[in-house]
Design an enzyme around this catalytic site. Sequence first.
Site, PDB file in Angstrom:
ATOM      1  N   LYS A  76       0.859  -1.191   0.000  1.00 52.38           N
ATOM      2  CA  LYS A  76       0.000   0.000   0.000  1.00 52.38           C
ATOM      3  C   LYS A  76       0.888   1.232   0.000  1.00 52.38           C
ATOM      4  CE  LYS A  76      -4.396   0.675   2.261  1.00 52.38           C
ATOM      5  NZ  LYS A  76      -5.062   0.579   3.562  1.00 52.38           N
TER       6      LYS A  76
HETATM    7  C1  E4P Z   1      -8.377   1.020   3.706  1.00 50.41           C
HETATM    8  O1  E4P Z   1      -7.618   0.690   2.859  1.00 50.41           O
HETATM    9  C2  E4P Z   1      -8.330   2.326   4.390  1.00 50.41           C
HETATM   10  O2  E4P Z   1      -7.113   2.494   5.008  1.00 50.41           O
HETATM   11  C3  E4P Z   1      -9.471   2.435   5.364  1.00 50.41           C
HETATM   12  O3  E4P Z   1     -10.645   1.959   4.721  1.00 50.41           O
HETATM   13  C4  E4P Z   1      -9.664   3.818   5.937  1.00 50.41           C
HETATM   14  O4  E4P Z   1     -10.858   3.839   6.680  1.00 50.41           O
HETATM   15  P1  E4P Z   1     -11.198   4.978   7.745  1.00 50.41           P
HETATM   16  O5  E4P Z   1     -11.460   6.253   7.036  1.00 50.41           O
HETATM   17  O6  E4P Z   1     -12.422   4.463   8.438  1.00 50.41           O
HETATM   18  O7  E4P Z   1     -10.008   5.070   8.670  1.00 50.41           O
END
Ligand code: E4P
Length: 221
Positions: A84
């Site tokens: 990521k």
């Molecule tokens: C996933 O890849 C993201 O990091 C995550 O969905 C972020 O979610 P949030 O806005 O609830 O922290």
Amino acid sequence: MKIFLDTANVDEIRQGVSWGLVDGVTTNPSLASKEKGRDFKSIVKEILKITPGPVSIEVVAEDYQGMMEQALKIRELGDNAVVKIPMTLDGLRAIKSLKEKRIPVNCTLVFNPIQALFAAKSGAEYVSPFVGRLDDIAEDGMGIIGQIKQIFVNYGIETKILVASIRNPVHVLRSAIIGADVVTLPFEVLKKLPTHPKTDEGLRKFSEDWKKISPDGKFFL
Ligand code: E4P
């Protein structure tokens, strides 16, 4: 549409997998910080083993060199490890280099369709637009999913749209209608999706009626 769990908690992943619902997992540093009392490397290794598909693991470096070093270490952990990388200029450069090495990338922290288009152009396998965080600031999170889908269809782009920062079942329904490739769900949202009050009501009625012919509730076979 694939369903990923947005968690670094192995118990949640085991349960989701046992229901046959989990195709992959996404983690991030904030989710990692909730898993106290255990070394994160051993957690990630376990997640990679129990997950039937891709697991996104995020770099924390913000410069190109640092991202590349961390990305290569992440990828060494397993064939289902997806790196990521945040949507920045250094991030785009890292995405391009990782694509050349055939290492799949999930480009994270995407908040508009042009960022998604550029992540795809640099070679990301997945783009992660954050719908909930856009809703939080009174923007239309799901609106950008529709726009990204349209752009990707216009140009035959194969990068997968991974809808992230999902807060409720309606985000999931709208993602499916738009034709997003993946939704990544917090465990609480995943658990809510298969439930319906009419299902519970119907089950209670069947149970009450069955007791009319079998007072101890025993089955007839
Ligand atoms: C996933 O890849 C993201 O990091 C995550 O969905 C972020 O979610 P949030 O806005 O609830 O922290």
